[in-house]
Design an enzyme around this catalytic site. Structure first.
Site, short mmCIF file in Angstrom:
data_model
loop_
_atom_site.label_atom_id
_atom_site.label_comp_id
_atom_site.label_asym_id
_atom_site.label_seq_id
_atom_site.Cartn_x
_atom_site.Cartn_y
_atom_site.Cartn_z
N LYS A 13 25.92 56.35 -24.01
CA LYS A 13 25.26 56.78 -22.76
C LYS A 13 23.85 56.20 -22.65
CE LYS A 13 25.59 61.20 -23.70
NZ LYS A 13 26.23 61.17 -25.04
N ARG A 88 24.94 69.99 -21.10
CA ARG A 88 25.76 69.90 -22.30
C ARG A 88 26.63 71.13 -22.50
NH1 ARG A 88 22.62 65.79 -25.24
NH2 ARG A 88 23.60 65.32 -27.22
N ARG A 127 23.56 53.44 -36.43
CA ARG A 127 22.49 53.34 -35.43
C ARG A 127 21.11 53.46 -36.09
NH1 ARG A 127 22.84 57.04 -30.16
NH2 ARG A 127 22.40 58.76 -31.56
N ARG A 160 17.81 58.10 -37.31
CA ARG A 160 17.57 59.48 -36.87
C ARG A 160 18.17 60.44 -37.88
NH1 ARG A 160 19.62 59.62 -30.67
NH2 ARG A 160 20.33 61.66 -31.38
N ARG A 171 27.53 67.63 -34.83
CA ARG A 171 27.33 67.28 -33.41
C ARG A 171 28.67 67.11 -32.71
NH1 ARG A 171 23.61 62.20 -33.69
NH2 ARG A 171 23.40 62.40 -31.44
P1 AMP Z 1 21.03 63.05 -27.87
O1 AMP Z 1 19.90 62.11 -28.08
O2 AMP Z 1 21.40 63.21 -26.43
O3 AMP Z 1 22.22 62.78 -28.75
O4 AMP Z 1 20.49 64.50 -28.30
C1 AMP Z 1 20.06 64.74 -29.63
C2 AMP Z 1 19.92 66.26 -29.86
O5 AMP Z 1 18.99 66.81 -28.94
C3 AMP Z 1 21.19 67.07 -29.66
O6 AMP Z 1 22.04 67.06 -30.81
C4 AMP Z 1 20.61 68.46 -29.40
O7 AMP Z 1 20.14 69.06 -30.59
C5 AMP Z 1 19.38 68.12 -28.56
N1 AMP Z 1 19.71 68.09 -27.11
C6 AMP Z 1 19.67 67.02 -26.28
N2 AMP Z 1 20.04 67.35 -25.04
C7 AMP Z 1 20.33 68.67 -25.08
C8 AMP Z 1 20.79 69.62 -24.12
N3 AMP Z 1 21.05 69.27 -22.85
N4 AMP Z 1 20.98 70.90 -24.52
C9 AMP Z 1 20.74 71.29 -25.78
N5 AMP Z 1 20.32 70.45 -26.75
C10 AMP Z 1 20.12 69.15 -26.41
#
Ligand code: AMP
Length: 214
Positions: A13, A88, A127, A160, A171
């Site tokens: 994404k 989410r 990554r 990360r 996740r």
């Molecule tokens: P991402 O970079 O989108 O994979 O997000 C990394 C982490 O950020 C996720 O595993 C969650 O811990 C947190 N996170 C990101 N977006 C959300 C969301 N919309 N709701 C809750 N936690 C989020």
């Protein structure tokens, strides 16, 4: 064009969002990236989010909903937007509907990036990410510079914490249990378009443009 990008972690994404926003001049928010920046800056938001993110869990809804509301209020007047990583779960989707209604806006499409878990694990575990600006590389497919310094901002390139094996598993569980249901939610609203995201970046981008008919 007002868009949401939906899909498992590692579906691509963020990579596709970078391309699309550059080409279509969309206002962009990645809730994950904002939270990582907040953690880097040790802000109150970052301190609240850190333990959840490190464990691969969702951070509490009220925190991310507030972030997105602020983003929408500032940006909806200036043209289209793209939400990456939000909503989410169904609660966040409901909050988004309410915010957009209040602002007199609506979504045009929700793009579901479809990819199997085997590919996702390979992408996430390889990554590497710039701590400064969030740009991504992959140890196999697009290796980072040897000195591990970002070519865009000079920031340090790292893995990360939540891209480590144990957290990736968590996740994916969170994704299956909470986020995957959103595909059905948006299908019912006739907003969902599916993109097979298992191919390489350029091919997925072509498929994305075709799905958006732009
Ligand atoms: P991402 O970079 O989108 O994979 O997000 C990394 C982490 O950020 C996720 O595993 C969650 O811990 C947190 N996170 C990101 N977006 C959300 C969301 N919309 N709701 C809750 N936690 C989020």
């Amino acid at each position: 064009m007002n868009l949401v990008f939906l899909g498992a972690p590692g579906a691509g994404k963020g990579t596709q969002a970078e391309r699309l926003t550059a080409e279509k001049k969309l206002a962009y928010i990645s809730t994950g990236q904002i939270l990582r920046e907040a953690i880097g800056a040790a802000s109150p938001l970052g301190n609240q989010a850190k333990s959840y993110m490190d464990a691969g869990k969702l951070v509490p809804d009220d925190l991310v909903i507030a972030l997105v509301e602020e983003f929408l209020t500032k940006n909806v007047a200036n043209g289209g937007f793209l939400l990456d990583g939000f909503p989410r779960n169904l609660e966040q989707a409901g909050a988004l509907d309410a915010s957009l209604k209040k602002l007199g806006k609506s979504l045009d499409k929700v793009v579901y990036f479809d990819v199997n878990e085997e590919i996702v694990v390979r992408r996430l575990s390889g990554r590497r990410t710039c701590k400064g600006c969030g740009k991504n590389w992959h140890v196999e497919f697009s290796p980072p510079p040897a000195n591990m310094k970002c070519d865009l901002c000079g920031g340090q390139i790292v893995q990360r914490k939540d891209d480590q094996a144990e957290t990736i598993r968590n996740r994916l569980v969170v994704y299956r249990e909470q986020t995957a249901a959103l595909a059905g939610y948006y299908e019912e609203k006739e907003l969902l378009v599916r993109v097979d995201a298992s191919a390489e970046v350029e091919e997925v981008f072509r498929r994305l443009l075709k799905a958006l008919a732009c």
